[in-house]
Design a protein around this motif. Structure first.
Motif, mmCIF file in Angstrom:
data_model
loop_
_atom_site.group_PDB
_atom_site.id
_atom_site.type_symbol
_atom_site.label_atom_id
_atom_site.label_comp_id
_atom_site.label_asym_id
_atom_site.label_seq_id
_atom_site.Cartn_x
_atom_site.Cartn_y
_atom_site.Cartn_z
ATOM 1 N N VAL A 85 56.924 28.733 32.732
ATOM 2 C CA VAL A 85 56.030 27.360 33.327
ATOM 3 C C VAL A 85 55.537 28.762 35.057
ATOM 4 N N LYS A 86 56.656 28.805 35.625
ATOM 5 C CA LYS A 86 56.559 29.227 36.734
ATOM 6 C C LYS A 86 55.510 31.370 37.219
ATOM 7 N N ALA A 87 55.534 31.544 36.311
ATOM 8 C CA ALA A 87 55.374 33.181 35.955
ATOM 9 C C ALA A 87 53.868 32.572 35.738
ATOM 10 N N GLN A 88 53.872 32.077 34.633
ATOM 11 C CA GLN A 88 52.248 31.438 34.312
ATOM 12 C C GLN A 88 51.111 31.089 35.378
ATOM 13 N N LYS A 89 51.742 30.168 36.095
ATOM 14 C CA LYS A 89 51.405 29.414 37.823
ATOM 15 C C LYS A 89 50.520 31.155 38.986
ATOM 16 N N ALA A 90 52.050 31.787 38.706
ATOM 17 C CA ALA A 90 51.637 32.912 38.971
ATOM 18 C C ALA A 90 50.268 33.952 38.962
ATOM 19 N N VAL A 91 50.306 33.777 37.457
ATOM 20 C CA VAL A 91 49.470 34.973 36.827
ATOM 21 C C VAL A 91 47.785 33.955 37.169
ATOM 22 N N GLN A 92 47.913 32.487 37.432
ATOM 23 C CA GLN A 92 46.625 31.445 37.326
ATOM 24 C C GLN A 92 46.599 31.967 39.166
ATOM 25 N N ASP A 93 47.078 31.527 39.619
ATOM 26 C CA ASP A 93 46.895 32.197 41.276
ATOM 27 C C ASP A 93 46.560 33.397 41.248
ATOM 28 N N ALA A 94 47.233 34.715 40.962
ATOM 29 C CA ALA A 94 46.248 35.511 41.511
ATOM 30 C C ALA A 94 45.130 35.784 40.436
ATOM 31 N N HIS A 95 44.765 34.943 39.467
ATOM 32 C CA HIS A 95 43.496 35.636 38.774
ATOM 33 C C HIS A 95 42.560 34.536 40.125
ATOM 34 N N GLN A 96 43.234 33.433 40.471
ATOM 35 C CA GLN A 96 41.728 32.824 41.026
ATOM 36 C C GLN A 96 41.802 33.536 43.113
ATOM 37 N N GLY A 97 42.295 33.988 42.733
ATOM 38 C CA GLY A 97 42.889 35.473 44.503
ATOM 39 C C GLY A 97 41.404 35.841 43.630
ATOM 40 N N VAL A 98 41.198 37.156 42.951
ATOM 41 C CA VAL A 98 40.608 37.756 42.691
ATOM 42 C C VAL A 98 39.352 37.318 42.556
ATOM 43 N N GLN A 99 39.348 36.236 41.523
ATOM 44 C CA GLN A 99 38.783 35.773 41.676
ATOM 45 C C GLN A 99 37.579 35.336 43.215
ATOM 46 N N ASP A 100 38.491 34.913 44.085
ATOM 47 C CA ASP A 100 38.232 34.284 45.873
ATOM 48 C C ASP A 100 37.688 34.942 46.514
ATOM 49 N N LEU A 101 38.009 37.013 46.003
ATOM 50 C CA LEU A 101 38.092 38.129 46.697
ATOM 51 C C LEU A 101 36.261 37.970 46.216
ATOM 52 N N ARG A 102 36.187 38.348 44.907
ATOM 53 C CA ARG A 102 34.722 39.106 44.542
ATOM 54 C C ARG A 102 33.610 38.053 44.734
ATOM 55 N N GLU A 103 34.311 36.101 45.498
ATOM 56 C CA GLU A 103 32.935 35.632 45.314
ATOM 57 C C GLU A 103 32.338 35.792 46.743
ATOM 58 N N GLU A 104 34.370 35.984 47.543
ATOM 59 C CA GLU A 104 33.951 36.283 49.032
ATOM 60 C C GLU A 104 32.619 37.741 49.801
ATOM 61 N N GLY A 105 33.384 39.087 48.867
ATOM 62 C CA GLY A 105 32.015 40.212 48.342
ATOM 63 C C GLY A 105 31.420 39.883 47.886
ATOM 64 N N MET A 106 30.745 38.811 46.880
ATOM 65 C CA MET A 106 29.370 38.659 46.971
ATOM 66 C C MET A 106 28.496 38.322 48.260
ATOM 67 N N ARG A 107 28.602 37.243 48.857
ATOM 68 C CA ARG A 107 28.794 36.629 49.310
ATOM 69 C C ARG A 107 28.481 37.653 51.383
ATOM 70 N N ASN A 108 29.391 38.303 51.631
ATOM 71 C CA ASN A 108 29.399 39.945 52.077
ATOM 72 C C ASN A 108 27.784 40.562 51.900
ATOM 73 N N ALA A 109 27.898 40.894 50.834
ATOM 74 C CA ALA A 109 26.964 41.824 50.679
ATOM 75 C C ALA A 109 25.669 41.482 51.066
ATOM 76 N N GLN A 110 25.322 40.200 51.009
ATOM 77 C CA GLN A 110 23.655 39.637 50.896
ATOM 78 C C GLN A 110 23.575 39.408 52.013
#
Length: 131
Positions: free
Chosen positions: A106-131
């Protein structure tokens, strides 16, 4: 003409199995009167590991089962019911191992979800900065 009698391999094998079974019974009978201190210690370590690895939070049912069985084993040891104590300690150990593995998963699964969320947040931030 001389007749030879052939040994029957199955009867010799059967005799060996009977001797082995009888010897095992004596060994088990001898162990029945001894406190299962090694199994008890293994169970205690496994229960402690389950708790310290997050079993209470991530595998509460399995951890509670392990703790309950360990407590019952403790009572059986005190009452000198060593066969029962051994059985309960074995069950507690296995329940605790399941709790530990489940908590780790469960902890490993949570870590993977957190990592995916971190990647998604970085993508969104990159998209905002690109505009």
């Amino acid at each position: 003409m001389t007749m030879r009698t052939a040994k029957h391999p199955t009867s010799v094998r059967g005799l060996k199995l009977a001797v082995l079974a009888l010897g095992s019974a004596f060994i088990l009978a001898g162990c029945a009167g001894n406190p299962p201190t090694e199994q008890y210690a293994l169970a205690q370590t496994a229960v402690n590991d389950a708790v310290s690895n997050g079993g209470v939070e991530f595998a509460p049912v399995e951890t509670k089962s392990a703790q309950d069985k360990f407590k019952q084993a403790e009572i059986a040891m005190h009452d000198e019911k060593y066969d029962e104590a051994r059985y309960l300690a074995e069950q507690a150990e296995w329940d605790a191992r399941v709790a530990t593995r489940k908590a780790q998963a469960v902890k490993a699964q949570k870590a993977v979800q957190d990592a995916h969320q971190g990647v998604q947040d970085l993508r969104e931030e990159g998209m905002r900065n690109a505009q």
